[in-house]
Design an enzyme around this catalytic site. Structure first.
Site, mmCIF file in Angstrom:
data_model
loop_
_atom_site.group_PDB
_atom_site.id
_atom_site.type_symbol
_atom_site.label_atom_id
_atom_site.label_comp_id
_atom_site.label_asym_id
_atom_site.label_seq_id
_atom_site.Cartn_x
_atom_site.Cartn_y
_atom_site.Cartn_z
ATOM 1 N N ASP A 178 -5.068 -4.637 6.849
ATOM 2 C CA ASP A 178 -6.380 -4.006 6.683
ATOM 3 C C ASP A 178 -6.496 -2.763 7.577
ATOM 4 O OD1 ASP A 178 -8.850 -3.927 5.443
ATOM 5 O OD2 ASP A 178 -9.809 -5.334 6.819
ATOM 6 N N HIS A 262 -7.542 -2.891 -4.068
ATOM 7 C CA HIS A 262 -7.783 -4.280 -3.640
ATOM 8 C C HIS A 262 -8.928 -4.894 -4.447
ATOM 9 C CE1 HIS A 262 -10.542 -6.973 -1.495
ATOM 10 N NE2 HIS A 262 -9.448 -7.597 -1.087
ATOM 11 N N HIS A 278 -7.583 -10.856 2.349
ATOM 12 C CA HIS A 278 -8.048 -9.484 2.108
ATOM 13 C C HIS A 278 -6.983 -8.450 2.530
ATOM 14 C CE1 HIS A 278 -10.779 -6.017 2.143
ATOM 15 N NE2 HIS A 278 -10.384 -5.771 3.380
HETATM 16 ZN ZN LIG Z 1 -10.847 -4.000 4.565
#
Ligand SMILES: [Zn+2]
Length: 373
Positions: A178, A262, A278
């Site tokens: 991320d 994503h 994530h």
């Molecule tokens: Zn993110």
């Protein structure tokens, strides 16, 4: 198209205080005393047993009256409504989020609905959710629904690294995925308004660059420290990069293709994909971002080398969707190009067709990299 409304002001936003260290929970009473005396503590069952009991004891020792909210697992409207009602019933005067990204995003929405401040205590360094004034909301089936924005950031973010180090190393690696997107996306979105509606400042660009520097220097070392449950300086640095630098960097710098792709991926109905975190899906989005940015092969290799060293996925196959049809990938591309998506922040021509080809191209470079002896 970047900046269609011709915004001319720069804007930077952040939490009022960020605290990080191995005894942060023990001292929580000191840092939360200005909020009130009756918090709603939102945590799932597992996190409550790992850290919630200790936090409750620390707060009760400082004369707080804690109302417990058991988080059910999805940052959805139903979940938020249920805890908002409980908060009202118990007359809580602030909200504490203890857990991962979805718990944090739900707590921010609950606090906003109650008109109260929120303190965020992340128990993993797996997302950049803690510091921002927005939540990512999902449908109960896990599909991305929309971003929800708030007028202010969480007041306090308190990270206890002795708790974070107990989480599986996969969480830290996902946080690296991320955070690794932060600088790339901010660079690509530098001429577009950020999440606060202003243009990026020099400091947000510097934060994105520093975030990336820390990940390349210490990312692998920090994951190894995490495996040994060792809170080392490298571990502390990567927790800060994943949480503070990535959080400030994405919010005031802006997102672009990696996160939009994503979001598109979450619509593919596949069990393995839905078990991916994530930051793991964003990691594949990074490869797509690099392809769209026309990055050189040597630059792409630099990112793939770091991603492989911390076991982040870089192909559709590693996400469990190696068999995705062109039709499915076209759907991902068209969702990534939805009208409100961050992909439109990019400084180049974007169409669903271009994004579809970038996804195929990213998968191809990832597969070639993995096949090398
Ligand atoms: Zn993110």
């Amino acid at each position: 198209m970047p900046n269609p409304n011709r915004v001319t002001e720069k804007l930077f936003q952040s939490p009022s205080k960020y605290i990080q260290g191995p005894s942060a929970i023990h001292n929580a009473g000191k840092y939360l005393s200005s909020f009130g005396t009756a918090p709603l503590l939102l945590a799932d069952e597992i996190v409550y047993n790992i850290a919630g009991k200790e936090l409750t004891a620390a707060l009760e020792a400082s004369n707080f009256k804690v109302t417990r909210g058991i988080f059910g697992g999805e940052a959805s409207k139903d979940e938020i409504a249920q805890h908002t009602a409980r908060g009202k019933q118990n007359k809580v005067d602030f909200v504490v989020a203890l857990g991962g990204g979805k718990t944090i995003d739900s707590a921010k929405a609950i606090a906003d609905d109650l008109g109260l401040q929120v303190a965020v205590l992340p128990t993993t360094a797996s997302t950049d959710a803690p510091c921002s004034a927005l939540s990512v909301l999902y449908r109960p089936n896990g599909e991305f629904e929309h971003y929800r924005f708030y007028s202010s950031n969480p007041t306090v973010v308190l990270v206890d690294t002795s708790v974070v180090v107990k989480a599986p190393p996969r969480f830290l690696a996902a946080g690296i995925g991320d955070a690794l997107a932060t600088n790339l996306e901010a660079r690509s979105a530098r001429n577009s308004p950020n999440f606060g509606g202003g243009l990026p400042t020099e400091v947000s660009a510097a934060i994105g660059a520093k975030c990336e520097e820390i990940l390349f220097k210490y990312g692998k070392q920090a994951v190894e420290a995490n495996k040994a449950k060792a809170v080392t300086p490298a571990f502390e640095a990567v927790v800060e990069a994943n949480t503070l630098l990535s959080g400030l960097g994405f919010e005031s710098g802006g997102l672009a293709a990696a996160h939009a792709i994503h979001n598109g991926l979450t619509a593919i109905n596949n069990h393995t994909l839905h078990t991916k975190m994530h930051g793991e899906k964003v990691a594949f989005g990074i490869v797509c971002q690099l392809i769209l940015d026309n990055a050189s092969s040597s630059e792409i290799d630099r990112y793939l080398t770091l991603m492989k060293s911390v076991e982040l996925p870089m192909t559709l196959g590693e996400l469990g969707i190696g068999g995705a049809t062109d039709e499915e990938l076209h759907r991902v591309a068209s969702l990534a190009c939805a009208p409100n998506e961050t992909i439109w922040n990019m400084d180049r021509v974007i169409t669903p067709e271009i994004v579809f080809h970038a996804i195929k191209g990213a998968d191809a470079v990832g597969r070639e990299f993995l096949a090398r002896p």
